[in-house]
Design a protein around this motif. Structure first.
Motif, mmCIF file in Angstrom:
data_model
loop_
_atom_site.group_PDB
_atom_site.id
_atom_site.type_symbol
_atom_site.label_atom_id
_atom_site.label_comp_id
_atom_site.label_asym_id
_atom_site.label_seq_id
_atom_site.Cartn_x
_atom_site.Cartn_y
_atom_site.Cartn_z
ATOM 1 N N TYR A 47 0.808 -1.211 0.000
ATOM 2 C CA TYR A 47 0.000 0.000 0.000
ATOM 3 C C TYR A 47 0.848 1.270 0.000
ATOM 4 O O TYR A 47 0.371 2.345 -0.360
ATOM 5 N N GLY A 48 2.112 1.096 0.436
ATOM 6 C CA GLY A 48 2.942 2.267 0.567
ATOM 7 C C GLY A 48 2.737 2.918 1.916
ATOM 8 O O GLY A 48 1.657 2.857 2.492
ATOM 9 N N GLY A 49 3.757 3.551 2.440
ATOM 10 C CA GLY A 49 3.654 4.252 3.710
ATOM 11 C C GLY A 49 4.355 3.507 4.832
ATOM 12 O O GLY A 49 4.562 2.293 4.785
ATOM 13 N N TYR A 50 4.693 4.252 5.902
ATOM 14 C CA TYR A 50 5.406 3.714 7.059
ATOM 15 C C TYR A 50 4.447 3.416 8.190
ATOM 16 O O TYR A 50 3.505 4.156 8.443
ATOM 17 N N LEU A 51 4.691 2.322 8.857
ATOM 18 C CA LEU A 51 3.928 1.957 10.035
ATOM 19 C C LEU A 51 4.296 2.911 11.174
ATOM 20 O O LEU A 51 5.486 3.153 11.414
ATOM 21 N N TYR A 52 3.240 3.439 11.856
ATOM 22 C CA TYR A 52 3.533 4.331 12.976
ATOM 23 C C TYR A 52 2.548 4.058 14.080
ATOM 24 O O TYR A 52 1.494 3.474 13.898
ATOM 25 N N ALA A 53 2.908 4.474 15.302
ATOM 26 C CA ALA A 53 2.033 4.324 16.480
ATOM 27 C C ALA A 53 1.130 5.559 16.585
ATOM 28 O O ALA A 53 1.621 6.676 16.772
ATOM 29 N N SER A 54 -0.204 5.306 16.455
ATOM 30 C CA SER A 54 -1.137 6.446 16.466
ATOM 31 C C SER A 54 -1.445 6.879 17.891
ATOM 32 O O SER A 54 -1.051 6.233 18.868
ATOM 33 N N THR A 55 -2.186 7.938 18.005
ATOM 34 C CA THR A 55 -2.622 8.451 19.324
ATOM 35 C C THR A 55 -3.843 7.714 19.848
ATOM 36 O O THR A 55 -4.247 7.907 20.982
ATOM 37 N N TYR A 56 -4.437 6.841 18.997
ATOM 38 C CA TYR A 56 -5.646 6.126 19.417
ATOM 39 C C TYR A 56 -5.253 4.886 20.204
ATOM 40 O O TYR A 56 -4.427 4.097 19.767
ATOM 41 N N GLU A 57 -5.905 4.742 21.349
ATOM 42 C CA GLU A 57 -5.653 3.581 22.205
ATOM 43 C C GLU A 57 -6.853 2.649 22.160
ATOM 44 O O GLU A 57 -7.996 3.090 22.241
ATOM 45 N N LYS A 58 -6.542 1.382 22.011
ATOM 46 C CA LYS A 58 -7.622 0.390 22.052
ATOM 47 C C LYS A 58 -8.099 0.221 23.468
ATOM 48 O O LYS A 58 -9.297 0.061 23.724
#
Length: 457
Positions: free
Chosen positions: A420-431
């Motif tokens: 898909y393209g793009g870098y994996l990052y840690a978002s601000t959303y918490e499960k």
């Protein structure tokens, strides 16, 4: 009758005994008198030496006026003269050659030490006794000098073929014989003989000189190592006799000269070799013990040492080099063939094997005691060869495989999705309170949240 001399006279002749001349060859005779004081103090004004000048004395004689000489400047002689027997206080009509040696030292003191007086010249053709007449004006008191005489009979024989006194000197003017020279020197060689022709052979049998003279200067190219020279004397003018049944008579004498810096074609040594300077070998060297050299070692062929090798300079070998013990080099070590060391190889200078077909085979490679091993070049591990590390591998920069870096503990990385393209990052959303939802940053550029760290379990 005059009293006997107070001085003591010891005589020597060359040849011994003296030999008479022949109609074809003049025989040189040399008489030396060693003159020393006796047991009592002796004051001397002069010493007179006389020798027969013709055969009227009934014995041998000098064919012409000889040379009279002294080795002490305090004993001075004027010109030798020819005098009659009557002038010397002798009977008969014979003539004599006479010289008077006047003492020019302190005449108020008794004479001391030894003076050598000499008489030399060609002898006549008569054999028998040559009478040497000595007359000194001396006394135990400087004010009571008187003439004291002595006659010494010397035997003169018929000519005998002789060869003797084969000597070497630094040059023609030198008086001191020597047998040790540096390579490339040209010593002056001389001998005494009544032969007519001479050949001088080197140690390999090569003629280095030939001719009628009894001396020559050795060509420097014939003195490269310790050599024994042989002089051959013959009575034939050309060195060879004529006639099919003629057998020549020869006399031989040898002289060994040593060279301080020899050039050797080969060297086999059962013990050790120690050199204070350089060692150069033109052929193979096989040493059964230690080689220690204060300078450089150069071998144009193989060098094999069954003991240790220590050189304070360079070692340059154009063939194989094999050392069965320690090799210690303070300069550059070069071997154009194989280098085999069964003990320790220590080089305080460079060790080079830079040719395309040269290599160094090492079972274990270590740095200096207490220090790291430094490798100042790129290392290529060839195909089929593995590298095994028993402990840690510390790398300041990257480790690469096929041009790509190898990841290691604590490395920071980014994870890029090729689909898909793009870098994996840690978002601000918490499960939930323990988990955060990762996303892929579609724009494709790196964001702060896309950096991840590798950690080792």
């Amino acid at each position: 009758m005059a009293d006997q001399p107070l001085l003591t006279y010891r005589l020597a002749t060359s040849p011994a005994p003296l030999q008479a001349s022949t109609p074809d060859t003049a025989a040189q005779g040399r008489i030396t008198l060693a003159v020393t004081p006796g047991d009592q103090d002796t004051y001397v004004e002069s010493v007179q030496i006389a020798v027969p000048a013709d055969g009227l004395s009934g014995g041998a004689y000098f064919a012409e006026q000889p040379d009279f000489s002294s080795d002490d400047d305090q004993w001075v002689t004027g010109s030798a003269v020819q005098v009659s027997a009557e002038h010397l206080g002798l009977d008969g009509d014979a003539q004599f050659y006479r010289a008077i040696f006047h003492y020019r030292g302190d005449d108020s003191q008794p004479v001391s030490g030894t003076v050598h007086l000499g008489v030399s010249g060609p002898l006549g053709d008569s054999t028998g006794t040559l009478e040497l007449h000595i007359s000194e004006r001396s006394g135990p008191d400087p004010d009571e000098l008187e003439v004291r005489r002595r006659t010494v009979p010397l035997v003169v024989t018929a000519p005998v073929f002789y060869l003797q006194a084969f000597l070497a000197r630094s040059d023609e003017s030198a008086t001191v014989p020597k047998t040790k020279f540096a390579a490339g020197n040209s010593p002056y060689l001389s001998w005494e003989s009544n032969g007519a022709y001479f050949r001088v052979y080197g140690g390999d049998g090569q003629i280095v000189h030939q001719g009628p003279e009894t001396f020559f200067t050795l060509d420097a190219r014939y003195l490269t190592m310790d050599t024994t020279y042989t002089v051959e004397a013959s009575m034939s003018p050309g060195g060879e006799g004529s006639g099919s049944s003629f057998e020549q008579i020869y006399q031989y004498a040898t002289l060994t000269l040593t060279v301080t810096d020899p050039t050797l074609a080969g060297l086999t040594v059962q013990g050790g070799i120690e050199g204070q300077s350089g060692l150069k070998l033109s052929g193979a060297a096989d040493l059964r013990s230690t080689l220690a050299v204060g300078g450089s070692v150069t071998a144009d062929s193989e060098l094999t040492v069954f003991g240790s090798v220590s050189a304070r300079g360079d070692i340059d070998v154009n063939g194989d080099m094999t050392v069965y013990s320690t090799l210690d080099v303070n300069g550059t070590l070069k071997a154009n063939g194989d280098l085999g060391v069964n003990g320790t190889l220590t080089a305080n200078g460079q060790v080079e094997a830079v040719g395309g077909d040269h290599y160094v085979r090492i079972r274990e490679l270590r740095g200096p005691y207490g220090e790291h091993l430094h490798i100042n070049s790129a290392i290529d591990v060839l195909s089929g060869c593995d590298v095994t590390m028993q402990e840690h591998l510390n790398v300041i920069k990257d480790i690469k495989i096929n041009g790509h870096g190898v990841l290691s503990d604590k490395d920071n990385i980014g994870l890029y999705n090729n689909y898909y393209g793009g870098y994996l990052y840690a978002s601000t959303y918490e499960k939930d309170s323990d988990r955060r939802i990762p996303y892929v940053w579609v724009p494709g550029n790196r964001v702060d949240e896309s950096h991840w760290q590798i950690s080792r379990d």
